[in-house]
Design a protein around this motif. Structure first.
Motif, PDB file in Angstrom:
ATOM      1  N   ILE A  19     -84.703 -30.497 -13.530  1.00 46.08           N
ATOM      2  CA  ILE A  19     -85.310 -31.354 -12.607  1.00 46.08           C
ATOM      3  C   ILE A  19     -86.470 -32.204 -13.092  1.00 46.08           C
ATOM      4  O   ILE A  19     -86.689 -33.089 -12.430  1.00 46.08           O
ATOM      5  N   VAL A  21     -89.461 -32.163 -14.131  1.00 42.93           N
ATOM      6  CA  VAL A  21     -90.472 -32.212 -13.182  1.00 42.93           C
ATOM      7  C   VAL A  21     -91.593 -33.183 -13.634  1.00 42.93           C
ATOM      8  O   VAL A  21     -92.487 -33.825 -12.610  1.00 42.93           O
ATOM      9  N   THR A 110     -94.371 -26.460  -8.410  1.00 41.98           N
ATOM     10  CA  THR A 110     -93.577 -26.255  -9.216  1.00 41.98           C
ATOM     11  C   THR A 110     -93.928 -25.580 -10.473  1.00 41.98           C
ATOM     12  O   THR A 110     -93.220 -24.971 -11.265  1.00 41.98           O
ATOM     13  N   ALA A 359     -82.975 -22.339 -10.655  1.00 37.52           N
ATOM     14  CA  ALA A 359     -82.812 -23.674 -10.156  1.00 37.52           C
ATOM     15  C   ALA A 359     -83.109 -24.066  -8.786  1.00 37.52           C
ATOM     16  O   ALA A 359     -83.940 -25.054  -8.586  1.00 37.52           O
ATOM     17  N   LEU A 363     -86.170 -26.600  -7.654  1.00 38.04           N
ATOM     18  CA  LEU A 363     -85.801 -27.753  -6.842  1.00 38.04           C
ATOM     19  C   LEU A 363     -86.492 -27.653  -5.544  1.00 38.04           C
ATOM     20  O   LEU A 363     -87.081 -28.571  -5.066  1.00 38.04           O
ATOM     21  N   LEU A 366     -90.249 -28.498  -6.034  1.00 38.02           N
ATOM     22  CA  LEU A 366     -90.560 -29.826  -6.509  1.00 38.02           C
ATOM     23  C   LEU A 366     -90.406 -30.583  -4.948  1.00 38.02           C
ATOM     24  O   LEU A 366     -91.391 -31.455  -4.810  1.00 38.02           O
ATOM     25  N   GLN A 367     -89.527 -30.290  -4.025  1.00 36.87           N
ATOM     26  CA  GLN A 367     -89.563 -30.962  -2.806  1.00 36.87           C
ATOM     27  C   GLN A 367     -90.841 -30.692  -1.857  1.00 36.87           C
ATOM     28  O   GLN A 367     -91.271 -31.447  -1.265  1.00 36.87           O
ATOM     29  N   LEU A 532     -75.716 -27.059  -8.491  1.00 38.17           N
ATOM     30  CA  LEU A 532     -76.582 -26.725  -9.338  1.00 38.17           C
ATOM     31  C   LEU A 532     -76.169 -26.263 -10.669  1.00 38.17           C
ATOM     32  O   LEU A 532     -76.755 -26.786 -11.841  1.00 38.17           O
ATOM     33  N   ARG A 535     -74.731 -29.472 -12.377  1.00 39.05           N
ATOM     34  CA  ARG A 535     -75.901 -30.266 -12.842  1.00 39.05           C
ATOM     35  C   ARG A 535     -76.484 -29.249 -14.194  1.00 39.05           C
ATOM     36  O   ARG A 535     -76.777 -30.138 -15.305  1.00 39.05           O
TER      37      ARG A 535
END
Length: 593
Positions: A19, A21, A110, A359, A363, A366-367, A532, A535
């Motif tokens: 991600i 970060v 995060t 993961a 995610l 972070l959102q 995920l 990715r």
């Protein structure tokens, strides 16, 4: 069971490589000091604390449980819990992602989420004490008055006080519209709270000086059902130091999380203080409940990781039979069981679900950081929509998978897994509640399909699937990724079709949505994990040239296992959804013999 070891290598992979970060939070106001070095230092400190302080208390805490003294209505936590909690506070972890205005360190979620995962792996029952407190902090921070914030938040932040949320009553759990607890005005701005709450995690204990209960109750003139519920702050000890008129009536005798005090709380005209608007208590409480649902998902992840570590170590050491093609260890009387395909199936299932869950939590964290800090309102809203859509998935899919992982870990041990001294059966028992509390996984499925997808005509879902579509389009010509992107793109189309199918069927019969909900949530879970894993495979493939220890190759192989062995469940799920409500609803009630 071997000692827990924090998965720092994988955490750094997810945060810094998957991600990325730092590329995001470095641009968010207020997170300027949250550098990669700061992340690394906190994660290392958390790993040492979890490995050396709380993990060794896990089995002894389960054996001893919490002790209730009915003469004083007091609860004693297992030996070592208080010292570990005191050290946790001194290390600053209770303040990690809290507002600096109240003594917090102001770090992003995060960073806080990986710390929570490690705590859940090391000792999930212990982790719930600070976990519930953080939820109370979040609710008061979001909805409290200036005076309430100044009174309660500094103590919750430094850990000297803890918090709970008090929803469930003996006659109502999911259906809070049946709630009976009452709140009578005292005439001085406070309220007298009367009623009984059950299943209150960390409801009474000896870890902190005070416990701040957030209690749902009804005002005298409140409307019926959930529209008439208000939220109140009810401290165990009042500002003048006197004991409030509430007490612990008993502790529940439970299947798991025995070292967490799950209390019955009796409120006998206890003094409480309204938080937020009258009759809008459920909306305020959802601030805490949504955090708790993500915390439940983290429990599934953490316990799955702990079980995987135990099963992997055992599979490398336990000698049974010979490998089918040729002896693996001819110098020994038998081969380690890790050579056997079925044992590898179990280990890889644990590994694939755990790493995808890690993961997903990164995610979502972070959102949440973007939702809170990003200067652009549209970007904040997109982040909020993604969190809203995927929170029930994180809660239900991750806990279902976590429970499967802990069961598989016990199975790897064979008969020894069923014996308490190995510690594997405790992980199964501790994980089972995560599928039930904070809204059962069936409720999460109804929330996802009914409120998050159908109610807004799929707007949130389309935002999410667009991210997946763009990823598949970007990598469509990448031959290395086609084994991952092609099944993902196919499912993307199937999800659109099946969502439309459910929506049309539910317009004729609402039971169609209820019948499809659990399978639909698992379908969206696989869509999320497949994205995920694609990715992660793409990220790992780009770094194979520097793959000194095989970490990146292992990522790609685990992704391949997931997409070929676990992902095909989607076809069964779609078939079950299309079968409709008929097979569930046509049998008459009296024919359930």
């Amino acid at each position: 069971m071997p000692a827990y070891k924090a998965p720092l290598r994988d955490l750094h992979f997810v945060l810094n490589e998957l991600i990325q970060v730092q590329d995001v939070i470095g641009k968010l106001p207020g997170y300027e000091e949250a550098t990669e070095d700061i992340f690394a230092s906190y994660l290392e400190a958390a790993a040492q604390f979890c490995e050396n302080e709380v993990a060794p208390l896990n089995r002894s805490g389960d054996e001893a449980g919490c002790q209730f003294d009915p003469s004083t209505h007091s609860v004693t936590t297992p030996e070592g819990f208080r010292d570990a909690y005191r050290q946790y506070c001194e290390l600053g972890f209770t303040a990690l992602d809290c507002d600096p205005a109240y003594g917090g360190l102001g770090m992003p979620r995060t960073l806080a989420f990986p710390v929570m995962e490690m705590l859940c792996s090391a000792n999930v029952a212990w982790s719930m004490y600070p976990g519930l407190s953080h939820g109370a902090y979040a609710a008061i921070h979001a909805h409290g008055t200036t005076e309430q914030k100044d009174t309660y938040l500094p103590h919750l932040v430094d850990g000297s006080w803890t918090g709970t949320m008090c929803l469930t009553e003996p006659h109502c759990g999911t259906d809070l519209g049946l709630l009976k607890s009452r709140a009578e005005p005292n005439g001085d701005g406070s309220y007298a709270i009367t009623g009984t709450k059950i299943f209150i995690s960390a409801g009474e204990h000896d870890l902190a000086d005070n416990i701040i209960h957030l209690v749902l109750a009804r005002l005298p003139d409140a409307p019926k059902d959930v529209k008439g519920i208000s939220l109140f702050i009810v401290p165990k000890f009042l500002a003048d130091g006197s004991r409030n008129a509430m007490h612990c009536g008993s502790l529940e005798h439970k299947m798991g999380i025995k070292a967490n005090a799950t209390a019955v709380l009796n409120f006998d005209g206890a003094k409480g203080f309204l938080i937020g608007e009258a009759n809008r208590g459920l909306a305020c409480m959802f601030t805490m409940m949504n955090a708790a649902r993500l915390g439940c998902g983290m429990q599934g992840l953490g316990l799955g990781e702990a079980s995987y570590q135990g099963a992997l170590a055992y599979a490398r050491e336990r000698l049974q039979m010979r490998a089918l093609n040729a002896p693996h260890s001819p110098d020994k009387p038998a081969d380690p069981i890790i050579v056997h395909p079925d044992v590898r199936r179990m280990l890889l299932t644990q590994k694939a679900y755990t790493e995808a869950g890690r993961a997903l939590t990164a995610l979502l964290a972070l959102q949440l950081d973007i939702e809170e800090k990003h200067p652009d309102p549209e970007t904040r809203q997109d982040a909020a929509d993604l969190v809203a859509l995927l929170t029930p998935v994180a809660k239900a899919f991750m806990t279902d998978n976590g429970y499967e992982a802990t069961n598989l870990g016990m199975q790897v041990f064979g008969g020894h897994g069923f014996i308490r001294e190995w510690g594997m059966e405790q992980l199964v028992r501790d994980c089972r509640i995560s599928q039930i509390y904070e809204g059962t996984n069936g409720i999460q499925a109804i929330d996802l399909l009914g409120r998050k997808v159908l109610l807004d005509q799929g707007q949130r879902l389309r935002k999410f699937t667009r991210l997946i579509h763009l990823f598949c389009k970007e990598h469509a010509e990448n031959s290395q990724l086609k084994p991952f992107t092609e099944p993902l793109a196919a499912l993307l189309k199937d999800v659109g079709d099946v969502t439309m199918h459910i929506g049309m069927a539910a317009m004729r019969d609402r039971d169609e949505a209820g019948a499809a909900a659990s399978d639909y949530l698992r379908l969206i879970g696989h869509l999320t994990y497949a994205w995920l894993w694609a990715r992660m495979a793409q990220t790992a493939a780009a770094r194979l040239a520097s793959d000194e220890d095989g970490f990146y190759q292992a990522k790609i192989e685990t992704a391949r296992f997931y997409i070929t062995k676990l992902f095909p469940e989607v076809h069964t799920l779609i078939a079950r959804i299309k079968a409709g409500a008929g097979p569930l609803m046509t049998l008459k009630e009296e024919h359930f013999f």
